[in-house]
Design an enzyme around this catalytic site. Structure first.
Site, mmCIF file in Angstrom:
data_model
loop_
_atom_site.group_PDB
_atom_site.id
_atom_site.type_symbol
_atom_site.label_atom_id
_atom_site.label_comp_id
_atom_site.label_asym_id
_atom_site.label_seq_id
_atom_site.Cartn_x
_atom_site.Cartn_y
_atom_site.Cartn_z
ATOM 1 N N LYS A 182 2.548 11.822 -10.883
ATOM 2 C CA LYS A 182 1.779 10.802 -11.612
ATOM 3 C C LYS A 182 2.673 9.603 -11.910
ATOM 4 C CE LYS A 182 -1.125 13.707 -14.519
ATOM 5 N NZ LYS A 182 -1.514 13.845 -15.934
ATOM 6 N N ASN A 231 -0.682 21.279 -21.447
ATOM 7 C CA ASN A 231 -0.943 20.476 -22.636
ATOM 8 C C ASN A 231 -0.703 21.217 -23.942
ATOM 9 O OD1 ASN A 231 -1.539 17.938 -21.770
ATOM 10 N ND2 ASN A 231 -3.667 18.433 -21.313
ATOM 11 N N HIS A 261 -0.339 14.396 -29.447
ATOM 12 C CA HIS A 261 -0.834 13.045 -29.157
ATOM 13 C C HIS A 261 -1.494 12.433 -30.380
ATOM 14 C CE1 HIS A 261 -1.124 13.522 -24.526
ATOM 15 N NE2 HIS A 261 -0.014 12.901 -24.891
ATOM 16 N N HIS A 291 7.733 11.300 -28.419
ATOM 17 C CA HIS A 291 6.718 12.182 -27.838
ATOM 18 C C HIS A 291 7.070 13.674 -28.018
ATOM 19 C CE1 HIS A 291 3.793 13.747 -24.990
ATOM 20 N NE2 HIS A 291 4.785 14.359 -24.367
ATOM 21 N N GLU A 349 -5.813 17.620 -10.847
ATOM 22 C CA GLU A 349 -6.393 17.923 -12.158
ATOM 23 C C GLU A 349 -7.872 18.229 -12.070
ATOM 24 O OE1 GLU A 349 -5.095 14.566 -14.630
ATOM 25 O OE2 GLU A 349 -3.813 16.028 -15.593
ATOM 26 N N HIS A 351 0.158 19.435 -27.085
ATOM 27 C CA HIS A 351 -0.048 18.008 -26.821
ATOM 28 C C HIS A 351 -1.295 17.425 -27.472
ATOM 29 C CE1 HIS A 351 3.265 18.420 -24.070
ATOM 30 N NE2 HIS A 351 3.199 17.147 -23.734
ATOM 31 N N GLU A 372 10.049 19.846 -24.179
ATOM 32 C CA GLU A 372 9.204 20.248 -23.040
ATOM 33 C C GLU A 372 9.744 21.531 -22.397
ATOM 34 O OE1 GLU A 372 6.334 18.702 -22.381
ATOM 35 O OE2 GLU A 372 6.574 16.693 -23.250
ATOM 36 N N ARG A 406 -3.878 22.658 -14.777
ATOM 37 C CA ARG A 406 -2.871 21.704 -15.254
ATOM 38 C C ARG A 406 -2.988 21.487 -16.762
ATOM 39 N NH1 ARG A 406 -0.755 17.085 -11.081
ATOM 40 N NH2 ARG A 406 0.438 15.842 -12.498
ATOM 41 N N ARG A 428 0.806 -1.235 0.000
ATOM 42 C CA ARG A 428 0.000 0.000 0.000
ATOM 43 C C ARG A 428 0.838 1.283 0.000
ATOM 44 N NH1 ARG A 428 -2.324 -2.981 3.826
ATOM 45 N NH2 ARG A 428 -4.121 -4.164 3.130
ATOM 46 N N LYS A 462 6.816 23.715 -13.733
ATOM 47 C CA LYS A 462 5.808 22.652 -13.719
ATOM 48 C C LYS A 462 5.224 22.528 -12.311
ATOM 49 C CE LYS A 462 4.391 17.990 -14.676
ATOM 50 N NZ LYS A 462 4.576 16.687 -15.278
HETATM 51 N N1 LIG Z 1 4.320 10.757 -15.056
HETATM 52 C C1 LIG Z 1 4.280 11.832 -15.808
HETATM 53 O O1 LIG Z 1 3.822 12.887 -15.416
HETATM 54 C C2 LIG Z 1 4.850 11.743 -17.191
HETATM 55 C C3 LIG Z 1 5.052 12.911 -17.934
HETATM 56 C C4 LIG Z 1 5.641 12.800 -19.201
HETATM 57 C C5 LIG Z 1 5.997 11.544 -19.696
HETATM 58 N N2 LIG Z 1 5.769 10.435 -18.931
HETATM 59 C C6 LIG Z 1 6.163 9.101 -19.422
HETATM 60 O O2 LIG Z 1 7.575 9.094 -19.591
HETATM 61 C C7 LIG Z 1 7.887 8.110 -20.571
HETATM 62 C C8 LIG Z 1 8.902 8.702 -21.509
HETATM 63 O O3 LIG Z 1 10.064 9.056 -20.798
HETATM 64 P P1 LIG Z 1 11.507 9.072 -21.510
HETATM 65 O O4 LIG Z 1 11.433 9.899 -22.720
HETATM 66 O O5 LIG Z 1 12.507 9.396 -20.464
HETATM 67 O O6 LIG Z 1 11.637 7.553 -22.035
HETATM 68 P P2 LIG Z 1 12.516 6.320 -21.550
HETATM 69 O O7 LIG Z 1 12.473 6.124 -20.113
HETATM 70 O O8 LIG Z 1 12.129 5.183 -22.432
HETATM 71 O O9 LIG Z 1 13.987 6.782 -21.939
HETATM 72 C C9 LIG Z 1 14.317 7.017 -23.293
HETATM 73 C C10 LIG Z 1 15.507 6.133 -23.730
HETATM 74 O O10 LIG Z 1 16.698 6.660 -23.157
HETATM 75 C C11 LIG Z 1 17.375 5.651 -22.400
HETATM 76 N N3 LIG Z 1 18.039 6.351 -21.308
HETATM 77 C C12 LIG Z 1 17.465 6.993 -20.266
HETATM 78 N N4 LIG Z 1 18.414 7.612 -19.534
HETATM 79 C C13 LIG Z 1 19.599 7.345 -20.121
HETATM 80 C C14 LIG Z 1 20.939 7.730 -19.844
HETATM 81 N N5 LIG Z 1 21.248 8.565 -18.850
HETATM 82 N N6 LIG Z 1 21.913 7.261 -20.655
HETATM 83 C C15 LIG Z 1 21.601 6.450 -21.721
HETATM 84 N N7 LIG Z 1 20.375 6.082 -22.049
HETATM 85 C C16 LIG Z 1 19.368 6.530 -21.251
HETATM 86 C C17 LIG Z 1 16.324 4.661 -22.017
HETATM 87 O O11 LIG Z 1 16.876 3.377 -21.791
HETATM 88 C C18 LIG Z 1 15.424 4.687 -23.253
HETATM 89 O O12 LIG Z 1 15.974 3.856 -24.251
HETATM 90 C C19 LIG Z 1 6.595 7.714 -21.241
HETATM 91 O O13 LIG Z 1 6.210 6.441 -20.782
HETATM 92 C C20 LIG Z 1 5.600 8.752 -20.757
HETATM 93 O O14 LIG Z 1 4.283 8.272 -20.669
HETATM 94 C C21 LIG Z 1 5.208 10.510 -17.706
HETATM 95 ZN ZN LIG Z 2 4.757 15.939 -22.969
#
Ligand SMILES: NC(=O)c1ccc[n+]([C@@H]2O[C@H](COP(=O)([O-])OP(=O)(O)OC[C@H]3O[C@@H](n4cnc5c(N)ncnc54)[C@H](O)[C@@H]3O)[C@@H](O)[C@H]2O)c1
Ligand SMILES: [Zn+2]
Length: 328
Positions: free
Chosen positions: A113, A213, A220, A233, A204, A216, A155, A209, A91, A194
């Site tokens: 999130k 977007n 999206h 993205h 939200e 976005h 971003e 918030r 939990r 942010k």
């Molecule tokens: N929770 C939220 O508020 C929120 C907001 C925006 C995005 N997201 C989520 O985040 C995800 C995307 O995040 P991302 O773009 O970081 O993707 P990711 O975690 O897949 O990382 C991108 C790539 O970079 C590599 N990588 C990461 N750090 C590295 C480093 N220091 N050195 C070498 N390689 C590295 C990873 O292995 C991967 O191949 C999506 O799933 C999205 O839905 C969540």
């Molecule tokens: Zn985004």
């Protein structure tokens, strides 16, 4: 908090369990020392119930308790996955986020999130679960592929456009680079921006918030229409910001020339600002599925001046279609 090195951020941790992906482990595994670590495959597919199950089973086998901490060491995928593991194991236990991608530093590690994808769609399972700490270790960006770096930079440009023209001007003077001496300051500024929005509208409910977007709704839709393959993205959002700025101009909410200014900046960051060859009607269809849309009208976060934005809930589809036609 900005930690000088990853070693420093991990130093002295006890009763802590690291979840990371294979890429981050390959480059940074040596810094983890004696802490127990669970390595998952890199990429969005790890935000699945199966991988989540594997993480929970691993914590149980390690005899993690309610006073343990999960260390999410990785990009946004690891932040969301390991964060959801921490939110639900017994939990809810401790969570330390150590984002290693620029996107995770300025976006996904802020706002609490966490969650997983289902076959039916992205981020369909999740929770609001703010971490106990976030450690920003700039040195980890040195191994991030350049395309992923620019993906996160999109971003940062967005925060400039919607909230902070001075930040946008800093980027216009020189786009962000991996070894940039301005990175710590710019990342901290982005996190603050942010956080301001999120603190105003934690769950939200007020619509504030939604201003995050910007770019976005179109972005999206482009990700969906292109099948989550060719565009990352941030790249889709980059194109989305140009189109949505043009929509604001058409509605006389946004100053003339803003869309061009944004396109110039994003192109200097090596981000795409156009995507030829997509079917415009399909993009609008995908936008209509956005949860903010109502019949015949689309809801978009638009710029009302540079450095300011708000949600507009009655944007005519005809205007959107025209701006897509002119800008894609
Ligand atoms: N929770 C939220 O508020 C929120 C907001 C925006 C995005 N997201 C989520 O985040 C995800 C995307 O995040 P991302 O773009 O970081 O993707 P990711 O975690 O897949 O990382 C991108 C790539 O970079 C590599 N990588 C990461 N750090 C590295 C480093 N220091 N050195 C070498 N390689 C590295 C990873 O292995 C991967 O191949 C999506 O799933 C999205 O839905 C969540
Ligand atoms: Zn985004």
């Amino acid at each position: 908090m900005v930690a000088a090195t990853l070693k420093e951020a991990l130093d002295g941790l006890q009763n802590s369990f690291v979840i990371t992906d294979e890429n981050v482990f390959r480059f940074w595994g040596a810094e983890i020392g004696d802490l127990p670590v669970h390595v998952v495959a890199a990429g969005e597919r790890s935000k699945s119930l199966t991988v989540y199950d594997g993480c929970l089973q691993w914590l149980a086998s390690q005899r993690a308790t309610r006073s343990s901490t999960v260390v999410a060491l990785g990009g946004g995928v690891i932040g969301d996955l390991a964060g959801f593991v921490a939110a639900t194991y017994m939990r809810g236990i401790g969570l330390l986020q150590i984002p290693t991608s620029l996107l995770a530093m300025v976006d996904s590690s802020v706002g609490g999130k966490v969650g997983l994808d289902l076959e039916a769609g992205k981020n369909l399972v999740g929770a609001f679960f703010p971490p106990d700490h976030v450690a920003l270790c700039m040195e980890t960006l040195a191994t991030l592929p350049v395309r992923e770096f620019n993906n996160g930079a999109a971003e940062v440009w967005k925060y400039g456009a919607i909230m902070d023209e001075a930040l946008f001007e800093t980027l216009e003077a020189r786009p962000l680079g991996p070894g940039d001496e301005r990175l710590p300051e710019i990342v901290v500024r982005s996190v603050d921006l942010k956080r301001q929005v999120v603190e105003d509208d934690e769950f939200e409910t007020s619509g504030r918030r939604a201003s995050l977007n910007f770019g976005h709704t179109v972005g999206h839709a482009l990700e969906v229409v292109t099948g989550y393959g060719p565009l990352l993205h941030g790249e889709a959002v980059s194109i989305g910001m140009v189109v949505e700025a043009a929509i604001g101009e058409r509605l006389q909410m946004t100053d003339g020339g803003t869309s061009q200014r944004i396109a110039r900046g994003l192109a200097s960051q090596h981000l795409p600002v156009r995507v030829p060859g997509v079917d415009l009607a399909t993009v609008v269809d995908a936008m209509r599925l956005d949860k903010k849309a109502t019949a015949g009208n689309l809801a978009l976060a638009l710029l009302d001046g540079f450095g300011s934005s708000r949600l507009v809930s009655d944007v005519p589809e005809s205007v959107v279609l025209e701006c897509l036609r002119e800008n894609l």
